[in-house]
Design a protein around this motif. Sequence first.
Motif, PDB file in Angstrom:
ATOM      1  N   GLY A   1       0.811  -1.210   0.000  1.00  0.00           N
ATOM      2  CA  GLY A   1       0.000   0.000   0.000  1.00  0.00           C
ATOM      3  C   GLY A   1       0.844   1.260   0.000  1.00  0.00           C
ATOM      4  N   MET A   2       1.922   1.250   0.761  1.00  0.00           N
ATOM      5  CA  MET A   2       2.830   2.400   0.778  1.00  0.00           C
ATOM      6  C   MET A   2       3.411   2.668  -0.607  1.00  0.00           C
ATOM      7  SD  MET A   2       5.050   1.590   4.195  1.00  0.00           S
ATOM      8  CE  MET A   2       4.314   1.456   5.835  1.00  0.00           C
TER       9      MET A   2
ATOM     10  N   ILE B   1      -7.496  -4.713   5.063  1.00  0.00           N
ATOM     11  CA  ILE B   1      -7.310  -3.361   5.599  1.00  0.00           C
ATOM     12  C   ILE B   1      -5.839  -2.933   5.700  1.00  0.00           C
ATOM     13  CG2 ILE B   1      -7.567  -2.007   7.735  1.00  0.00           C
ATOM     14  CD1 ILE B   1     -10.389  -3.015   7.945  1.00  0.00           C
ATOM     15  N   PRO B   2      -4.879  -3.823   5.971  1.00  0.00           N
ATOM     16  CA  PRO B   2      -3.473  -3.384   6.053  1.00  0.00           C
ATOM     17  C   PRO B   2      -2.975  -2.555   4.868  1.00  0.00           C
ATOM     18  CG  PRO B   2      -3.653  -5.562   6.984  1.00  0.00           C
ATOM     19  CD  PRO B   2      -5.008  -5.230   6.415  1.00  0.00           C
ATOM     20  N   PRO B   3      -3.353  -2.866   3.600  1.00  0.00           N
ATOM     21  CA  PRO B   3      -2.916  -1.966   2.524  1.00  0.00           C
ATOM     22  C   PRO B   3      -3.394  -0.530   2.712  1.00  0.00           C
ATOM     23  CG  PRO B   3      -3.735  -4.025   1.619  1.00  0.00           C
ATOM     24  CD  PRO B   3      -4.051  -4.052   3.073  1.00  0.00           C
ATOM     25  N   LEU B   4      -4.608  -0.371   3.255  1.00  0.00           N
ATOM     26  CA  LEU B   4      -5.111   0.983   3.512  1.00  0.00           C
ATOM     27  C   LEU B   4      -4.312   1.662   4.612  1.00  0.00           C
ATOM     28  CD1 LEU B   4      -8.982   0.376   3.378  1.00  0.00           C
ATOM     29  CD2 LEU B   4      -7.436   1.100   1.539  1.00  0.00           C
ATOM     30  N   VAL B   5      -3.877   0.878   5.584  1.00  0.00           N
ATOM     31  CA  VAL B   5      -3.014   1.429   6.638  1.00  0.00           C
ATOM     32  C   VAL B   5      -1.720   1.944   6.018  1.00  0.00           C
ATOM     33  CG1 VAL B   5      -1.724   0.920   8.753  1.00  0.00           C
ATOM     34  CG2 VAL B   5      -3.990  -0.088   8.405  1.00  0.00           C
ATOM     35  N   GLY B   6      -1.149   1.176   5.096  1.00  0.00           N
ATOM     36  CA  GLY B   6       0.078   1.609   4.430  1.00  0.00           C
ATOM     37  C   GLY B   6      -0.114   2.876   3.628  1.00  0.00           C
ATOM     38  N   VAL B   7      -1.230   2.959   2.896  1.00  0.00           N
ATOM     39  CA  VAL B   7      -1.530   4.163   2.115  1.00  0.00           C
ATOM     40  C   VAL B   7      -1.694   5.370   3.035  1.00  0.00           C
ATOM     41  CG1 VAL B   7      -3.241   5.265   0.624  1.00  0.00           C
ATOM     42  CG2 VAL B   7      -2.550   2.892   0.195  1.00  0.00           C
TER      43      VAL B   7
ATOM     44  N   TRP C   1      -7.837  -0.138  -4.643  1.00  0.00           N
ATOM     45  CA  TRP C   1      -7.587  -1.250  -5.575  1.00  0.00           C
ATOM     46  C   TRP C   1      -6.893  -2.410  -4.863  1.00  0.00           C
ATOM     47  CZ3 TRP C   1      -2.408  -2.638  -6.656  1.00  0.00           C
ATOM     48  CH2 TRP C   1      -2.299  -3.780  -7.469  1.00  0.00           C
ATOM     49  N   LEU C   2      -5.850  -2.129  -4.080  1.00  0.00           N
ATOM     50  CA  LEU C   2      -5.151  -3.209  -3.393  1.00  0.00           C
ATOM     51  C   LEU C   2      -6.044  -3.833  -2.318  1.00  0.00           C
ATOM     52  CD1 LEU C   2      -2.612  -4.851  -3.222  1.00  0.00           C
ATOM     53  CD2 LEU C   2      -1.597  -3.111  -1.720  1.00  0.00           C
TER      54      LEU C   2
END
Length: 333
Positions: free
Chosen positions: A56-57, A176-182, A195-196
């Motif tokens: 996500g980052m 949800i972790p990808p959203l945390v990275g974003v 998307w991720l």
Amino acid sequence: MVSVPTLSPHPLAKGSSEPAIVVAPASVRPSVRLPAWLEVAKPRLIPLLLATTIGGMALTAGWPLDGVTMAATLTGGAMASAAAGVLNCLWEEELDGRMQRTSRRALPSGRLARRQAFALAVLLTSASTLVLVFGVNPLAASLSLLGLCSYVLLYTALLKPRTSLNIVIGGVAGAIPPLVGVAAASGHLGWAGWWLFALVMVWTPAHFWSLALLLREDYRSVGIPMLPVVRGTAVTGRAIARYSWLTILLSGLGVLALPTGGWLYGLLLLPFNGRLLQLSSALRNNPDDPQRARSLFRWSILYLFGICLLLVLARTPQAIASDPFVRVLTQLA
């Protein structure tokens, strides 16, 4: 304290006459016995969640993050995942005690007291929230806490004992972790992060159902309505194939989601998707073969790790410098 209600067994789908797959406990149970306090945190699940956080980052213009923010995000995320694992073990203690695969876990075997596990969960949740609020930003902290709650309350408590679609809906927790990275990298959520999120959501059913095929007799014995128990192996095999195709189609949108380097991601994605299609098709053709189910389960893990690695590789200076779209934009400027 929470408890798991007694569940009645669910019958097979009408007309199903599938043979039982007998899987030795050693084939799914780790051979290394972890300390009780670490075992309940389910540490083997954490690396993949952190990989999707990094993925996500990599989708943001803020990549690469500074070392402090990166460390705080991953540390907070790891602690939140561990807390969710402990709470899951607490909720399912009685259920775990009745399943062959899980009867030797720390709580049902008595190697760890419930009050100690609960204290550990509270400590990990509090520490995770503090690290993310003060080391990253409140949005990342809120999303991490949402992921924890959705895993424990939405999936474990509400959906898992009630519907064969438990992992389809409950997969939101793992997405949800990808959203945390974003959120950690940019402070807001853009479409690339969603998307991720969506990709992990559609990847989850095929990943989990391939394991459920191996464990369906254990699930059947305690009345958990996993898809292979309720609908049979043939239906499960076809469902796995459908979700694999959705995963393949959705993964291609990463070419557009990446700020730069999408060409490299798209090129390297082809063998990953080819292998996923091969294994899911083989399992659909013979869903009673435990080796095919095991192969798909293992590859699905490598697949998601690979997707996240490709996202990071696409953001390297070398990939960006050779990106044909960047060259065109540079010439036009």
